[in-house]
Design a protein around this motif. Structure first.
Motif, mmCIF file in Angstrom:
data_model
loop_
_atom_site.group_PDB
_atom_site.id
_atom_site.type_symbol
_atom_site.label_atom_id
_atom_site.label_comp_id
_atom_site.label_asym_id
_atom_site.label_seq_id
_atom_site.Cartn_x
_atom_site.Cartn_y
_atom_site.Cartn_z
ATOM 1 N N LEU A 142 56.093 48.893 38.436
ATOM 2 C CA LEU A 142 55.863 47.646 37.693
ATOM 3 C C LEU A 142 54.402 47.455 37.328
ATOM 4 N N ILE A 143 53.518 47.831 38.222
ATOM 5 C CA ILE A 143 52.085 47.721 37.928
ATOM 6 C C ILE A 143 51.717 48.657 36.780
ATOM 7 N N THR A 144 52.251 49.869 36.822
ATOM 8 C CA THR A 144 51.954 50.838 35.767
ATOM 9 C C THR A 144 52.525 50.376 34.430
ATOM 10 N N MET A 145 53.746 49.870 34.430
ATOM 11 C CA MET A 145 54.320 49.323 33.197
ATOM 12 C C MET A 145 53.445 48.196 32.651
ATOM 13 N N GLY A 146 52.966 47.363 33.541
ATOM 14 C CA GLY A 146 52.097 46.256 33.139
ATOM 15 C C GLY A 146 50.794 46.739 32.533
ATOM 16 N N TRP A 147 50.160 47.724 33.184
ATOM 17 C CA TRP A 147 48.890 48.249 32.658
ATOM 18 C C TRP A 147 49.074 48.927 31.302
ATOM 19 N N VAL A 148 50.156 49.684 31.171
ATOM 20 C CA VAL A 148 50.414 50.341 29.883
ATOM 21 C C VAL A 148 50.660 49.277 28.808
ATOM 22 N N ALA A 149 51.430 48.258 29.137
ATOM 23 C CA ALA A 149 51.697 47.190 28.163
ATOM 24 C C ALA A 149 50.413 46.454 27.768
ATOM 25 N N VAL A 150 49.527 46.216 28.723
ATOM 26 C CA VAL A 150 48.247 45.564 28.403
ATOM 27 C C VAL A 150 47.425 46.448 27.463
ATOM 28 N N GLY A 151 47.368 47.746 27.754
ATOM 29 C CA GLY A 151 46.650 48.672 26.882
ATOM 30 C C GLY A 151 47.249 48.707 25.487
ATOM 31 N N GLN A 152 48.576 48.669 25.431
ATOM 32 C CA GLN A 152 49.274 48.637 24.144
ATOM 33 C C GLN A 152 48.977 47.331 23.397
ATOM 34 N N MET A 153 48.919 46.248 24.118
ATOM 35 C CA MET A 153 48.623 44.949 23.503
ATOM 36 C C MET A 153 47.231 44.984 22.864
ATOM 37 N N ILE A 154 46.279 45.568 23.572
ATOM 38 C CA ILE A 154 44.920 45.687 23.035
ATOM 39 C C ILE A 154 44.927 46.541 21.770
ATOM 40 N N ALA A 155 45.596 47.700 21.838
ATOM 41 C CA ALA A 155 45.614 48.611 20.691
ATOM 42 C C ALA A 155 46.411 48.041 19.525
ATOM 43 N N CYS A 156 47.597 47.516 19.804
ATOM 44 C CA CYS A 156 48.509 47.115 18.724
ATOM 45 C C CYS A 156 48.180 45.748 18.125
ATOM 46 N N TYR A 157 47.830 44.803 18.964
ATOM 47 C CA TYR A 157 47.474 43.481 18.435
ATOM 48 C C TYR A 157 45.967 43.337 18.233
#
Length: 160
Positions: free
Chosen positions: A120-135
């Motif tokens: 869950l922590i890894t999913m969260g970190w990847v999603a945060v990184g994606q949020m930075i890149a995509c949005y």
């Protein structure tokens, strides 16, 4: 002519995605990552050629990344799925969302499986990184491209 333009756009997108990801390798891979090239995941809103382009670019980038065949296959399929879903988004502000959700879940799981990182922590970190890149990067890019959409993505090739 349309097939040539499609192939050219897809190839160019693949090359740019792979080049950016590999050039920024220290922040493109791992549990805490901001794959800046994911900003390009807004491109399916402008051209369907971005769907295979992002997929192939991700394959090349993941071959370089060191996660092995599991990352190459499933990480790239996650990008393919996210690109298709971005293409189908009914509103422009939703276009960057599928890569955030899909990659957060799938890449997070891949990293958990490959390296034993907490799921869950890894999913969260990847999603945060994606949020930075995509949005953070992708959405402003989308707003700029909207101004020049007819000139850049015209399917007859006259402005490409």
């Amino acid at each position: 002519m349309k097939k040539t333009v499609f192939l050219m756009q897809a190839s160019l997108i693949a090359a740019i995605y792979a080049a950016i990801t590999i050039a920024l390798a220290p922040i493109s891979y791992g549990q805490i990552q901001v794959r800046v090239a994911e900003a390009l995941t807004i491109l399916p809103a402008f051209t369907p050629a971005a769907i295979p382009g992002l997929f192939v670019g991700c394959i090349v980038a993941n071959l370089y990344g060191g996660g092995g065949i599991i990352d190459v296959v499933f990480g790239s399929l996650a990008t393919l799925m996210a690109a298709y879903l971005s293409y189908k988004m009914p509103k422009k502000w939703l276009v960057p969302l599928p890569p955030v959700v899909v990659n957060g879940i799938i890449v997070g799981y891949i990293l958990n499986y490959l390296y034993g990182l907490p799921l869950l922590i890894t999913m969260g970190w990847v999603a945060v990184g994606q949020m930075i890149a995509c949005y953070g990067f992708g959405y402003p890019l989308m707003k700029v491209l909207e101004k020049y959409e007819d000139r850049i993505f015209k399917s007859d090739g006259s402005h490409v």
